[in-house]
Enzyme design. Structure first.
Site, PDB file in Angstrom:
ATOM      1  N   SER A 144      12.747 -30.082  44.070  1.00 56.32           N
ATOM      2  CA  SER A 144      11.334 -30.379  43.997  1.00 56.32           C
ATOM      3  C   SER A 144      10.533 -29.381  43.174  1.00 56.32           C
ATOM      4  O   SER A 144       9.416 -29.686  42.741  1.00 56.32           O
ATOM      5  CB  SER A 144      10.738 -30.445  45.409  1.00 56.32           C
ATOM      6  N   LYS A 182       4.704 -22.280  42.395  1.00 52.92           N
ATOM      7  CA  LYS A 182       4.806 -23.674  42.850  1.00 52.92           C
ATOM      8  C   LYS A 182       3.609 -24.016  43.735  1.00 52.92           C
ATOM      9  O   LYS A 182       3.203 -23.207  44.578  1.00 52.92           O
ATOM     10  CB  LYS A 182       6.109 -23.851  43.632  1.00 52.92           C
ATOM     11  N   SER A 204      16.067 -27.154  46.091  1.00 52.17           N
ATOM     12  CA  SER A 204      14.916 -27.358  45.211  1.00 52.17           C
ATOM     13  C   SER A 204      14.640 -26.284  44.175  1.00 52.17           C
ATOM     14  O   SER A 204      13.745 -26.460  43.350  1.00 52.17           O
ATOM     15  CB  SER A 204      13.649 -27.547  46.040  1.00 52.17           C
TER      16      SER A 204
HETATM   17  N1  GLN Z   1      16.030 -32.699  47.459  1.00 50.30           N
HETATM   18  C1  GLN Z   1      16.062 -32.254  48.821  1.00 50.30           C
HETATM   19  C2  GLN Z   1      15.077 -33.066  49.624  1.00 50.30           C
HETATM   20  O1  GLN Z   1      14.553 -33.966  49.085  1.00 50.30           O
HETATM   21  C3  GLN Z   1      15.748 -30.783  48.888  1.00 50.30           C
HETATM   22  C4  GLN Z   1      14.313 -30.487  48.707  1.00 50.30           C
HETATM   23  C5  GLN Z   1      13.977 -29.027  48.770  1.00 50.30           C
HETATM   24  O2  GLN Z   1      14.827 -28.155  48.698  1.00 50.30           O
HETATM   25  N2  GLN Z   1      12.710 -28.773  48.985  1.00 50.30           N
HETATM   26  O3  GLN Z   1      14.819 -32.829  50.753  1.00 50.30           O
END
Ligand code: GLN
Length: 485
Positions: A151, A76, A175
């Protein structure tokens, strides 16, 4: 035909049927063929990959072996790889090239893995669909009109589409588990501190954790095994030995106590998701697990607590992007003007979080918002500790819905935030969690079962997922993608 899983690729390498260079070339070709449509990679590190593949073949020729030796994987783009661009999906880090490797990348290099490239992410990992990436949206390999989740959606889509044998992501609120669920693969979020965060761009430091994807439980475990560990450069990493996770995959779950929390089968959950998850829990019972109803009474506070704590920490972490230390600088009339102009490079969701977080931390509101959120976080943690006195594993859905359409939720941040309603509590407590494929809806979109374990009990949830996987066929399905000639 190249092997489809990490485990089968390793066997092929061991038997001398292929080489790492051949596997890497085949993967790079596949990326050229498919990634124009899928858009899972932000950067392809082909030169680095081919160098690493040749080095891995050399090590193997000298008698070395290991689960990741010569295996092409993806990282990532929030994790630093020395010499390769690391953007965190943001324009504010466009062109930034980290001068050192993250702890996990160091570990991958020691294990002889081949890094194919850096995958797309929501900007600073804030989002659930990759639509917040400042570059482009990744598409779901099961339906190109839909999001892969986020994400870490680039990593999830790449693994699901066979554009990497496994991939690293980060999971701050869901995420890795949520995109794993939406892309029909396995995603593990280890306990906070199990893996050093050194070299990972910080979003919310008390919640961030390097996490991983694989096509199967064994593949995901191989990547976990290779990257887990203590590192004095991350003061929150845990100085505890790394067990043999691969040996823990026995497939025997007789007598395992599995808790089913009433609060995770709420109104609003897609009925097809609920049916598939309940059927998966029945399967665990068939395999010898004891199913028990449990309660996690503070679950409904997880979303508001997360959206106070995560933005508060983000507002502090993102203060460092000022045009002086990292990435581009948009020069203005004076220093303040330069910082203002440069920080305008943040996208709308990141700005929203910085404003929310700054507000929650401001004098006069600190106790009322941030302070109170910390107290409720303790209650959520206590819920899990109480539950783990009665059960070994908690089973529930990973995501309330299957993959949604691109654009469907972008105008409504709250509906986007709800995508992580079932994953956030794991990050707020000291537990670990994973998502394993447990079916498809009537539109052919994957559904994930979430298994949650107590602190450092990754072996328990991985083995439960392994037992389930061995007894089902879901992991054998792959999306049909047309390779253009
Ligand atoms: N979707 C969640 C957020 O927007 C979690 C994101 C993540 O785990 N990086 O914060």
């Amino acid at each position: 035909m190249i092997p489809t899983t990490l485990t089968s690729a390793r066997s092929a390498l061991q038997r001398g049927e292929t080489s790492s260079v051949a596997l890497t070339e085949a993967m790079l070709d596949r990326i050229v063929d498919l990634d124009n449509d899928l858009k899972s990679y932000l950067t392809i590190t082909d030169e680095l990959a081919l160098e690493q593949a040749a080095a891995a073949d050399h090590r193997r020729a000298h008698g070395e072996d290991g689960p990741l030796l010569g295996i092409p994987i993806a990282v990532k783009d929030i994790i630093s790889v020395q010499g390769a661009p690391t953007t965190a999906g943001s324009k504010i880090l466009e062109g930034f090239i980290p001068p050192y490797d993250a702890f996990v990348v160091d570990k991958l290099k020691q294990a002889g893995a081949v890094i194919l490239g850096k995958t797309n992410t929501d900007e600073f990992a804030m989002g659930s669909s990759t639509e917040n990436s400042a570059y482009f949206t990744t598409r779901n390999p099961w339906d190109l009109e839909r999001v892969p989740g986020g994400s870490s959606g680039g990593s999830a889509a790449a693994v699901a589409a066979g554009l990497a044998y496994a991939a690293l992501g980060t999971d701050t609120g869901g995420s890795v588990r949520q995109p794993a669920s939406l892309c029909g693969i396995v995603g593990l979020r280890p306990t906070y501190g199990r893996i050093s965060r050194w070299g990972v761009v910080a979003f919310a430091s008390s919640l961030d954790q390097v996490s991983m994807f694989g096509r199967t439980v064994a593949d995901c475990t191989a990547l976990f095994q290779a990257t887990a560990g203590y590192d004095p450069r991350d003061s929150t990493s845990l100085d505890v030995p790394v067990p043999d996770y691969e040996a823990a995959l026995t497939g025997d779950i007789r007598g395992l106590k599995v808790g089913v929390p009433a609060e995770y089968f709420i109104e609003g959950i897609d009925p097809e998701v609920e049916t598939a998850v309940r059927a998966a829990i029945a399967k665990l019972a068939e395999l010898g697990a004891e199913i028990r109803p449990i309660s996690l009474p503070h679950t409904r506070y997880a979303l508001p607590v997360y959206y106070l704590i995560a933005p508060a920490e983000a507002s502090a972490n993102l203060a460092r992007y000022d045009g002086v230390r990292y990435g581009p600088r948009l020069a203005g009339a004076d220093m303040i003007d330069t910082v203002k102009k440069t920080r305008a490079l943040f996208g709308p969701e990141v700005k929203r979080r910085i404003m929310l977080g700054t507000y929650a931390l401001s004098a006069g509101y600190y106790d009322e918002y941030y302070g109170r959120a910390l107290k409720v976080r303790t209650l959520i943690k206590q819920d899990f500790l109480n539950a783990f006195e009665q059960v070994d594993v908690i089973a529930c859905p990973t995501s309330p819905t299957t993959a949604f359409k691109i654009g469907e939720r972008t105008d409504d941040p709250l509906s986007m935030y709800l995508a992580d309603i079932f994953t956030l509590s794991v990050n707020l407590s000291a537990s670990c969690g994973l998502s394993v494929p447990c079916g498809f809806d009537s539109q052919g979109l994957p559904i994930g079962l979430q298994l949650i374990g107590n602190t450092l009990q990754e072996a328990t949830i991985l083995n439960a997922a392994f037992a389930y996987e061995q007894a089902t066929e879901w992991h054998n399905r792959a999306p049909e993608l047309n390779v253009q000639d």
